[in-house]
Design an enzyme around this catalytic site. Structure first.
Site, PDB file in Angstrom:
ATOM      1  N   GLY A   1      42.897  51.376  50.759  1.00  0.00           N
ATOM      2  CA  GLY A   1      44.191  51.919  50.357  1.00  0.00           C
ATOM      3  C   GLY A   1      44.023  53.270  49.675  1.00  0.00           C
TER       4      GLY A   1
ATOM      5  N   ASP B   1      37.537  45.744  62.857  1.00  0.00           N
ATOM      6  CA  ASP B   1      37.330  45.890  61.420  1.00  0.00           C
ATOM      7  C   ASP B   1      37.682  44.601  60.687  1.00  0.00           C
ATOM      8  OD1 ASP B   1      36.635  47.362  59.183  1.00  0.00           O
ATOM      9  OD2 ASP B   1      38.625  48.239  58.929  1.00  0.00           O
TER      10      ASP B   1
ATOM     11  N   GLY C   1      36.930  52.216  52.516  1.00  0.00           N
ATOM     12  CA  GLY C   1      37.869  52.826  51.578  1.00  0.00           C
ATOM     13  C   GLY C   1      37.779  54.331  51.563  1.00  0.00           C
TER      14      GLY C   1
END
Length: 289
Positions: A181, A82, A209
């Site tokens: 996050g 990633d 995300g």
């Protein structure tokens, strides 16, 4: 089964109108948990590691563990690197046995992003593995990459089409309003932008995300054209909270198995819920047929 490229998994998902869960793992127990979740739900799976985890554990350790997991599993599994901007690390992971890599040059000018991505695509095509790239800039924190709200930038559908044509990249992660996050408020996802990009590009789209997006918004992202969803922070929180809970009840515990097992179980349950949202239950058969 052996590890496979994520390309056929994501192309099949795109054609079938569902999404493949891609889960960042940092320990053996986390890896085992997501594999067990995929096995139990018969979902195709993408195991992911960040550059920080690659540096921490070593790409060969990660790849060998993923290979063992895949060989013992009845579902198709890919191993993905990633968010990497370093060509040398990408090549290390390819040599170790990764079957998918992300070149993240989204912080560069469009032409530089194209050149960097094309270079990785050429290397990956030689061994038949997937390449993912990002266009626009997804906000938030991912490992050592920090993009504040001021510098986050949504992807342009026409640029996405041009980027895919120029690079030959196999999957594209366009910035569409999500963030890495946990969200401080409700994410501001541009669903119409997803629809426009999906209509213009020929490759599967990746939703970055994926931690903390409301369930209904995840389902809509999938319906509009997202074929892969990345989940990282939410898994770390679930895993860590389960360990903390053990020590809250028994501060003197010193047997790692006594706190790793409940952490693994908690993460597995969280991964199953994400797979449910992705609509991937039972979809392993789509690839195996």
């Amino acid at each position: 089964m052996t590890l496979i490229s994520s390309t056929p998994l994501l192309e099949t998902a795109r054609g079938g109108g569902y999404c493949v869960g891609a889960f960042n793992v940092h320990t053996l127990e986390m890896l085992q948990a997501v594999v067990e979740a995929a096995e139990e739900t018969q979902s195709p799976l993408i195991i992911q590691s960040t550059v920080g985890t690659v540096k921490h554990l070593g790409p060969d350790y990660i790849a060998k563990a993923a290979m063992v997991a895949s060989e013992r599993s009845s579902v198709p599994i890919a191993l993905h690197l990633d968010h990497c901007s370093d060509f040398n690390i990408i090549m290390q992971c390819i040599r170790a046995g990764y079957t998918s890599v992300m070149i993240d040059a989204s912080h560069e000018a469009f032409d530089v992003n194209v050149d960097m991505t094309r270079k990785v695509v050429e290397a990956a095509n030689a061994v038949g593995i997937n390449v993912e790239a990002e266009l626009g800039r997804v906000g938030g924190v991912e490992d050592d990459i920090v993009v504040d709200d001021q510098h986050a930038m949504l992807a342009d559908p026409d640029e996405c089409q041009r980027f895919v044509e120029l690079t030959g990249v196999h999957t594209l992660a366009p910035a569409i309003g999500t963030a890495h996050g946990i969200y401080k408020g409700e994410p501001n996802i541009d669903f119409e932008r997803i629809r426009k990009i999906a209509a213009k590009v020929s490759v599967p789209l990746v939703l970055h995300g994926g931690s903390g997006i409301p369930d209904e918004q995840v389902r809509r992202c999938v319906a509009e054209g997202m074929s892969k969803m990345n989940v990282a922070t939410e898994l770390r929180i679930v895993f860590s909270n389960a360990i903390k809970d053990v020590f809250d009840h028994n501060p003197e515990e010193n047997d790692p198995r006594k706190y790793m097992v409940p952490a693994k179980q908690a993460l597995k349950a969280a991964a199953i819920e994400k797979m449910r949202l992705c609509g991937s239950f039972g979809k392993a058969r789509d690839y195996l047929q």
